[in-house]
Design a protein around this motif. Structure first.
Motif, PDB file in Angstrom:
ATOM      1  N   SER A   1       1.711   2.549   1.843  1.00 30.44           N
ATOM      2  CA  SER A   1       1.612   3.506   2.936  1.00 30.44           C
ATOM      3  C   SER A   1       2.902   3.466   3.749  1.00 30.44           C
ATOM      4  O   SER A   1       3.251   2.438   4.325  1.00 30.44           O
ATOM      5  N   THR A   2       3.611   4.583   3.748  1.00 27.74           N
ATOM      6  CA  THR A   2       4.857   4.706   4.506  1.00 27.74           C
ATOM      7  C   THR A   2       4.657   5.775   5.576  1.00 27.74           C
ATOM      8  O   THR A   2       4.406   6.939   5.253  1.00 27.74           O
ATOM      9  N   SER A   3       4.759   5.385   6.813  1.00 28.37           N
ATOM     10  CA  SER A   3       4.537   6.333   7.905  1.00 28.37           C
ATOM     11  C   SER A   3       5.702   7.311   8.004  1.00 28.37           C
ATOM     12  O   SER A   3       6.779   7.084   7.446  1.00 28.37           O
ATOM     13  N   PHE A   4       5.483   8.377   8.774  1.00 26.17           N
ATOM     14  CA  PHE A   4       6.538   9.366   8.969  1.00 26.17           C
ATOM     15  C   PHE A   4       7.761   8.725   9.616  1.00 26.17           C
ATOM     16  O   PHE A   4       8.901   8.996   9.226  1.00 26.17           O
ATOM     17  N   GLU A   5       7.549   7.864  10.586  1.00 24.53           N
ATOM     18  CA  GLU A   5       8.660   7.225  11.268  1.00 24.53           C
ATOM     19  C   GLU A   5       9.458   6.345  10.311  1.00 24.53           C
ATOM     20  O   GLU A   5      10.683   6.261  10.394  1.00 24.53           O
TER      21      GLU A   5
ATOM     22  N   PHE B   1       4.802   8.937  -0.508  1.00 30.15           N
ATOM     23  CA  PHE B   1       4.879   7.945   0.566  1.00 30.15           C
ATOM     24  C   PHE B   1       3.561   7.214   0.806  1.00 30.15           C
ATOM     25  O   PHE B   1       3.545   6.149   1.414  1.00 30.15           O
ATOM     26  N   ASN B   2       2.467   7.798   0.323  1.00 32.22           N
ATOM     27  CA  ASN B   2       1.159   7.162   0.521  1.00 32.22           C
ATOM     28  C   ASN B   2       0.409   7.154  -0.801  1.00 32.22           C
ATOM     29  O   ASN B   2      -0.145   8.172  -1.230  1.00 32.22           O
ATOM     30  N   ARG B   3       0.445   6.032  -1.468  1.00 35.05           N
ATOM     31  CA  ARG B   3      -0.186   5.893  -2.784  1.00 35.05           C
ATOM     32  C   ARG B   3      -1.387   4.966  -2.676  1.00 35.05           C
ATOM     33  O   ARG B   3      -1.295   3.881  -2.100  1.00 35.05           O
ATOM     34  N   PRO B   4      -2.526   5.383  -3.249  1.00 36.88           N
ATOM     35  CA  PRO B   4      -3.706   4.524  -3.197  1.00 36.88           C
ATOM     36  C   PRO B   4      -3.538   3.302  -4.099  1.00 36.88           C
ATOM     37  O   PRO B   4      -2.625   3.243  -4.926  1.00 36.88           O
ATOM     38  N   GLU B   5      -4.428   2.340  -3.933  1.00 40.75           N
ATOM     39  CA  GLU B   5      -4.418   1.165  -4.809  1.00 40.75           C
ATOM     40  C   GLU B   5      -4.627   1.619  -6.245  1.00 40.75           C
ATOM     41  O   GLU B   5      -5.402   2.516  -6.540  1.00 40.75           O
ATOM     42  N   ARG B   6      -3.908   0.966  -7.169  1.00 43.41           N
ATOM     43  CA  ARG B   6      -3.990   1.366  -8.573  1.00 43.41           C
ATOM     44  C   ARG B   6      -4.194   0.139  -9.440  1.00 43.41           C
ATOM     45  O   ARG B   6      -3.966  -1.004  -9.014  1.00 43.41           O
ATOM     46  N   ARG B   7      -4.657   0.378 -10.654  1.00 37.91           N
ATOM     47  CA  ARG B   7      -4.901  -0.692 -11.612  1.00 37.91           C
ATOM     48  C   ARG B   7      -4.175  -0.400 -12.922  1.00 37.91           C
ATOM     49  O   ARG B   7      -4.068   0.759 -13.341  1.00 37.91           O
ATOM     50  N   LEU B   8      -3.668  -1.456 -13.568  1.00 37.76           N
ATOM     51  CA  LEU B   8      -3.160  -1.355 -14.939  1.00 37.76           C
ATOM     52  C   LEU B   8      -4.333  -1.639 -15.863  1.00 37.76           C
ATOM     53  O   LEU B   8      -4.857  -2.758 -15.886  1.00 37.76           O
ATOM     54  N   VAL B   9      -4.752  -0.616 -16.615  1.00 40.89           N
ATOM     55  CA  VAL B   9      -6.052  -0.678 -17.291  1.00 40.89           C
ATOM     56  C   VAL B   9      -5.931  -0.297 -18.761  1.00 40.89           C
ATOM     57  O   VAL B   9      -5.151   0.578 -19.138  1.00 40.89           O
TER      58      VAL B   9
ATOM     59  N   GLN C   1      15.203   8.465   5.687  1.00 43.37           N
ATOM     60  CA  GLN C   1      15.431   8.921   4.317  1.00 43.37           C
ATOM     61  C   GLN C   1      15.303  10.435   4.218  1.00 43.37           C
ATOM     62  O   GLN C   1      16.130  11.110   3.595  1.00 43.37           O
ATOM     63  N   LEU C   2      14.260  10.990   4.862  1.00 45.65           N
ATOM     64  CA  LEU C   2      14.041  12.430   4.808  1.00 45.65           C
ATOM     65  C   LEU C   2      15.178  13.180   5.490  1.00 45.65           C
ATOM     66  O   LEU C   2      15.625  14.231   5.002  1.00 45.65           O
ATOM     67  N   ARG C   3      15.621  12.635   6.644  1.00 44.59           N
ATOM     68  CA  ARG C   3      16.695  13.315   7.358  1.00 44.59           C
ATOM     69  C   ARG C   3      17.976  13.345   6.513  1.00 44.59           C
ATOM     70  O   ARG C   3      18.675  14.362   6.460  1.00 44.59           O
ATOM     71  N   GLU C   4      18.264  12.244   5.837  1.00 42.58           N
ATOM     72  CA  GLU C   4      19.465  12.192   5.010  1.00 42.58           C
ATOM     73  C   GLU C   4      19.401  13.226   3.893  1.00 42.58           C
ATOM     74  O   GLU C   4      20.382  13.907   3.601  1.00 42.58           O
ATOM     75  N   GLU C   5      18.221  13.372   3.273  1.00 37.29           N
ATOM     76  CA  GLU C   5      18.078  14.333   2.191  1.00 37.29           C
ATOM     77  C   GLU C   5      18.215  15.760   2.696  1.00 37.29           C
ATOM     78  O   GLU C   5      18.916  16.588   2.100  1.00 37.29           O
TER      79      GLU C   5
ATOM     80  N   GLN D   1       8.911  16.981   9.274  1.00 32.49           N
ATOM     81  CA  GLN D   1       7.478  16.738   9.186  1.00 32.49           C
ATOM     82  C   GLN D   1       6.877  17.449   7.973  1.00 32.49           C
ATOM     83  O   GLN D   1       6.059  16.891   7.248  1.00 32.49           O
ATOM     84  N   LYS D   2       7.331  18.681   7.730  1.00 30.06           N
ATOM     85  CA  LYS D   2       6.809  19.438   6.593  1.00 30.06           C
ATOM     86  C   LYS D   2       7.207  18.779   5.277  1.00 30.06           C
ATOM     87  O   LYS D   2       6.402  18.687   4.335  1.00 30.06           O
ATOM     88  N   LEU D   3       8.448  18.299   5.188  1.00 31.99           N
ATOM     89  CA  LEU D   3       8.892  17.631   3.963  1.00 31.99           C
ATOM     90  C   LEU D   3       8.080  16.361   3.729  1.00 31.99           C
ATOM     91  O   LEU D   3       7.722  16.049   2.582  1.00 31.99           O
ATOM     92  N   TYR D   4       7.774  15.648   4.779  1.00 30.96           N
ATOM     93  CA  TYR D   4       6.949  14.441   4.652  1.00 30.96           C
ATOM     94  C   TYR D   4       5.562  14.789   4.124  1.00 30.96           C
ATOM     95  O   TYR D   4       5.027  14.116   3.232  1.00 30.96           O
ATOM     96  N   GLU D   5       4.974  15.858   4.656  1.00 29.29           N
ATOM     97  CA  GLU D   5       3.643  16.270   4.224  1.00 29.29           C
ATOM     98  C   GLU D   5       3.666  16.761   2.779  1.00 29.29           C
ATOM     99  O   GLU D   5       2.727  16.496   2.016  1.00 29.29           O
ATOM    100  N   ASP D   6       4.738  17.459   2.386  1.00 26.58           N
ATOM    101  CA  ASP D   6       4.837  17.943   1.003  1.00 26.58           C
ATOM    102  C   ASP D   6       4.948  16.790   0.010  1.00 26.58           C
ATOM    103  O   ASP D   6       4.558  16.925  -1.150  1.00 26.58           O
TER     104      ASP D   6
END
Length: 613
Positions: free
Chosen positions: A354-358, A259-267, A363-367, A249-254
């Protein structure tokens, strides 16, 4: 004499002296006993000049690499010897200019000094006090500095006399351009067994044996080393490693931003000096009176200059709402930015991710598990070393630890999994039968130990092991020979200009191919062969189990009057001329060193080096 060049050189010399003086370098006097590291033809090489040159080279390397670079590192690369060699050449030239009587008069020296910005006051005129202060800070007298200016100018005159006017004839560049820029038009066809009127019969046992005997070099087993090894990799124990849920959980939060990127624009953002200019540009765009590209060019910019890449709404600050409400390809604004009013063009929309913790959990466990597996292996190294030191065999290690036993007939092209590790290959290539196994590390955090059991020389593979390969090679050879005979039969008609397609060959036309061209489906030496041909020539090239046929149709000379070719020719002439000029100057420098005796005080050099450490 080139006034501009001399002035720039003097400024460089002065700034180096000032940096040195303000830095407080500590070899100026060396207890007052030694002031030089040697002399060339009666011209002394001062300790300060040598130290300054060393420090200048070190600073130049640091500027290029962006990292600290010590004198010890430079000395290991031969920097001290290079600098000494340059100073020897410099002083040899000073001795030669003195012999020739080359110098500048007092009036020319005065004019050069007056034009050096470092010696000018706030009003732009020569400041006598600034001059005296700067020279004093550099640890020199005014007469010493002025003598160095005279010598530098005289050297420049001598060097200019040696290398000026050297240029390669235009024919040199024309020859290179002709070689590189020539193009060929040709027709080619790849012939295979399908072009034969009768198929090649299957080889008999006698055919296979004969081909094997005549071509054993094609069926060799390389020299191998018989190696027994034990190894342990993180992948072997990863499934048994426990990973704490809290740590996941801590690695996910760090790594939340990953894992959670806002909408972006090529500008792209084009800034203007004021809002009125920005609005006027927008009005022109809306009225189709100009284009965004034209606006960018009118500002003296390129599209790469104004490209912001992909940005989030927050990164655009006050312009975020305006840009993020625009569609792809739309131009929005003007809006205020840190650079002033600007127009924005939106080139693409990158949706939010948006990628949830679940979803990220596996991937996190493998790392985490891989990292902990590496630590588990690392903790075992001491115990395994102790077992080896106590005389344990590799077989016993495999029985008493998690390490796995294996063997390999190793050679540089081995495809065994452990042979994929660089560290294993290095040890396997160097180990001898007298070496005792010891623990070595692998690139992924694993460990291994090995022993050499024996070696075998390269030898032909047994025929029964390569029978199918020998059979295929015999068939290919027979097919190539039959195709060659077919082409020889048709050659008179081909040389008369009969089209390849008339014989049922798949004729492929190629035009405008230069020496660097690549034609898929042709042998490796195909283009080289094409450029050795004359128009109308026909060549055949063996190609595995087939044959490639090519006819040269035309040789096209480069367009020497095109701007691109003219620019390249000019660049070639300039570069080669500069290279020849440098070679001539190097030869002259070597001759000077032969004419003027060189004496170096090694003790003084060592003293400088010790203070630079």
């Amino acid at each position: 004499m080139s006034k501009g060049k001399t002035s720039k050189t003097l400024v460089w010399i002065l700034m180096a002296m000032l940096i040195l003086g303000l830095g407080g370098f500590g070899v100026t006097n060396l207890s007052g006993a030694v002031r030089t590291i040697g002399e060339v033809g009666g011209k002394e090489i001062s300790i300060n000049a040598y130290a300054r040159a060393i420090q200048d080279e070190l600073r130049a390397i640091e500027a290029q690499t962006g990292q600290s670079f010590s004198f010890a590192q430079g000395q290991a690369l031969g920097l001290d010897r290079s600098v000494l060699g340059q100073l020897v050449v410099t002083r040899a030239m000073d001795a030669e200019t003195e012999r020739l009587g080359v110098s500048i008069g007092d009036e020319n020296l005065r004019r050069e000094l007056l034009e050096i910005p470092a010696f000018q006051g706030l009003d732009g005129t020569f400041d006598r006090d600034a001059y005296a202060f700067a020279i004093d800070q550099a640890g020199m007298s005014e007469s010493d500095f002025e003598d160095s200016v005279r010598e530098e100018t005289a050297r420049s005159l001598l060097q200019g006399a040696i290398v000026s006017g050297i240029s390669m004839p235009q024919s040199y560049a024309d020859t290179l351009i002709g070689f590189v820029g020539e193009q060929r038009d040709f027709t080619w066809s790849r012939l295979s067994a399908d072009n034969l009127t009768r198929p090649i019969a299957a080889p008999t046992d006698a055919d296979i044996q004969s081909h094997y005997d005549d071509h054993q070099e094609d069926f060799m087993i390389p020299a191998t080393r018989q190696i027994t090894f034990v190894w342990l990799s993180p992948e072997m124990i990863i499934d048994g490693v426990e990973v704490d849920e809290t740590a996941l959980q801590k690695l996910y939060e760090d790594r939340a931003s990953e894992f959670n990127r806002p909408e972006r624009r090529l500008v792209e953002r084009l800034a203007f000096p004021d809002m009125a200019a920005a609005q006027a540009a927008k009005d022109q765009l809306d009225a189709d009176e100009t284009t965004f590209e034209a606006l960018v060019e009118s500002r003296g910019l390129t599209l790469s200059d104004i490209d912001l890449g992909d940005v989030s709404k927050a990164e655009l600050s006050g312009a975020g709402d305006v840009v993020f409400s625009a569609a792809t390809g739309a131009i929005s604004g003007p809006a205020q930015t840190d650079l002033g009013p600007a127009l924005f063009r939106t080139n693409g929309i990158l949706p939010a991710q948006s990628t949830s913790f679940e979803q990220a959990r596996a991937q996190l466990r493998e790392e985490l598990a891989a990292e902990r597996a590496r630590r588990v292996i690392d903790a075992q190294i001491g115990d395994i070393d102790d077992l080896l030191a106590a005389g344990a065999t590799l077989e016993e290690l495999a029985a008493e630890t998690d390490m796995q036993l294996g063997s390999v007939s190793w050679h540089p092209a081995s495809e065994d999994p452990i042979a994929g590790y660089e560290n294993f290959r290095t040890v396997a290539a160097a180990v001898s039968v007298d070496d005792f196994p010891q623990i070595e590390t692998l690139e992924d955090g694993g460990i291994f130990a090995l022993q050499l059991d024996g070696e075998s020389e390269a030898h032909p593979a047994p025929l029964e092991d390569v029978r199918s390969e020998v059979s295929a090679a015999w068939t290919n050879a027979q097919t190539a020979a039959a195709l060659d005979q077919l082409v020889e039969t048709l050659m008179p008609r081909l040389q008369d200009g009969t089209d390849f397609a008339s014989f049922g060959f798949n004729a492929i036309e190629e035009t405008g191919q230069d020496r660097s061209g690549f034609v898929p489906g042709t042998p490796a030496n195909f283009m080289q062969t094409v450029f050795e041909m004359q128009p109308g020539d026909i060549r055949k090239l063996e190609d595995g189990g087939g044959l490639t046929l090519v006819r040269l149709n035309a040789v096209n000379a480069p367009q020497t009057d095109s701007p691109e070719v003219v620019a390249v020719a000019g660049s070639i002439t300039q570069q080669v001329s500069a290279g020849i000029a440098q070679d001539i100057f190097d030869a002259f420098s070597q001759a000077l060193q032969s004419n003027y005796p060189v004496e170096i005080n090694q003790q003084a050099l060592n003293a400088v080096h010790s203070q630079l450490q």
